[in-house]
Design a protein around this motif. Sequence first.
Motif, PDB file in Angstrom:
ATOM      1  N   PHE A  59      -8.210   2.998  -0.427  1.00 35.45           N
ATOM      2  CA  PHE A  59      -6.856   2.904  -0.969  1.00 35.45           C
ATOM      3  C   PHE A  59      -6.163   1.744  -0.259  1.00 35.45           C
ATOM      4  O   PHE A  59      -6.199   1.657   0.972  1.00 35.45           O
ATOM      5  CB  PHE A  59      -6.080   4.207  -0.726  1.00 35.45           C
ATOM      6  N   VAL A  60      -5.561   0.848  -1.047  1.00 31.14           N
ATOM      7  CA  VAL A  60      -4.844  -0.286  -0.476  1.00 31.14           C
ATOM      8  C   VAL A  60      -3.434  -0.327  -1.049  1.00 31.14           C
ATOM      9  O   VAL A  60      -3.233  -0.126  -2.245  1.00 31.14           O
ATOM     10  CB  VAL A  60      -5.573  -1.627  -0.730  1.00 31.14           C
ATOM     11  N   GLU A  61      -2.465  -0.566  -0.169  1.00 31.32           N
ATOM     12  CA  GLU A  61      -1.067  -0.646  -0.598  1.00 31.32           C
ATOM     13  C   GLU A  61      -0.802  -2.042  -1.139  1.00 31.32           C
ATOM     14  O   GLU A  61      -1.075  -3.048  -0.478  1.00 31.32           O
ATOM     15  CB  GLU A  61      -0.137  -0.351   0.565  1.00 31.32           C
ATOM     16  N   VAL A  62      -0.266  -2.081  -2.359  1.00 29.85           N
ATOM     17  CA  VAL A  62      -0.016  -3.347  -3.038  1.00 29.85           C
ATOM     18  C   VAL A  62       1.405  -3.328  -3.581  1.00 29.85           C
ATOM     19  O   VAL A  62       1.845  -2.327  -4.135  1.00 29.85           O
ATOM     20  CB  VAL A  62      -1.019  -3.557  -4.204  1.00 29.85           C
ATOM     21  N   LYS A  63       2.122  -4.441  -3.398  1.00 28.06           N
ATOM     22  CA  LYS A  63       3.466  -4.567  -3.958  1.00 28.06           C
ATOM     23  C   LYS A  63       3.382  -5.179  -5.348  1.00 28.06           C
ATOM     24  O   LYS A  63       2.434  -5.900  -5.661  1.00 28.06           O
ATOM     25  CB  LYS A  63       4.335  -5.453  -3.060  1.00 28.06           C
ATOM     26  N   PRO A  90      -1.742   3.007  -9.101  1.00 29.89           N
ATOM     27  CA  PRO A  90      -1.134   4.144  -8.384  1.00 29.89           C
ATOM     28  C   PRO A  90      -0.999   5.420  -9.222  1.00 29.89           C
ATOM     29  O   PRO A  90      -0.896   6.521  -8.673  1.00 29.89           O
ATOM     30  CB  PRO A  90       0.239   3.612  -7.986  1.00 29.89           C
ATOM     31  N   GLY A 113       4.039  -1.518  -7.856  1.00 31.87           N
ATOM     32  CA  GLY A 113       3.649  -1.347  -6.465  1.00 31.87           C
ATOM     33  C   GLY A 113       3.118   0.052  -6.214  1.00 31.87           C
ATOM     34  O   GLY A 113       3.364   0.971  -6.985  1.00 31.87           O
ATOM     35  N   GLY A 114       2.371   0.211  -5.137  1.00 29.34           N
ATOM     36  CA  GLY A 114       1.852   1.515  -4.761  1.00 29.34           C
ATOM     37  C   GLY A 114       0.460   1.409  -4.182  1.00 29.34           C
ATOM     38  O   GLY A 114      -0.030   0.321  -3.865  1.00 29.34           O
ATOM     39  N   ASP A 115      -0.196   2.556  -4.047  1.00 29.09           N
ATOM     40  CA  ASP A 115      -1.556   2.607  -3.502  1.00 29.09           C
ATOM     41  C   ASP A 115      -2.572   2.470  -4.630  1.00 29.09           C
ATOM     42  O   ASP A 115      -2.664   3.336  -5.506  1.00 29.09           O
ATOM     43  CB  ASP A 115      -1.787   3.926  -2.763  1.00 29.09           C
ATOM     44  N   ARG A 117      -6.567   2.187  -5.814  1.00 29.53           N
ATOM     45  CA  ARG A 117      -7.830   2.756  -5.359  1.00 29.53           C
ATOM     46  C   ARG A 117      -8.982   1.855  -5.792  1.00 29.53           C
ATOM     47  O   ARG A 117      -9.076   1.494  -6.975  1.00 29.53           O
ATOM     48  CB  ARG A 117      -7.993   4.146  -5.968  1.00 29.53           C
TER      49      ARG A 117
END
Length: 135
Positions: A59-63, A90, A113-115, A117
């Motif tokens: 899981f990577v946080e992306v704006k 997300p 934005g969000g996590d 996968r």
Amino acid sequence: MNRRQFLTVGIGVTIIPLAGCSSQEGGQDRTKTPEPTTAEPTPEPIESGEVTSNSADNFVEVKQGETVRIEVTEEEKSGAGGTLVRLYDPDNEQIFEENVDDEATFTHQADQGGDFRVIVFTGGTASYAIFVETE
């Protein structure tokens, strides 16, 4: 010849050859310091690893507006199947599912934005790196 005239002539002869002397091509001024150059820094991966006959779930946080880049290299193939990459947003909606033949790079610019996968499946051995880039 008196001594004063001799010194003046000697100094003048020494200075004349040095005035136009340069060891650099094109007569460049050796006293100038070269301008420093700035290269774009190579981003570090957010996640990376190696998978053998299994899957890696990240899981990577992306704006919003950022780009997810996934680089995958199939190190060792297996008769049990190749390597597959899936990306989910997300909301857990699948964005893509792609097969990897030797090596591949996949990108996606985030609409939200969000996590996100990222799942890498392989029957052999594969290495991967996940980057998040700001445009």
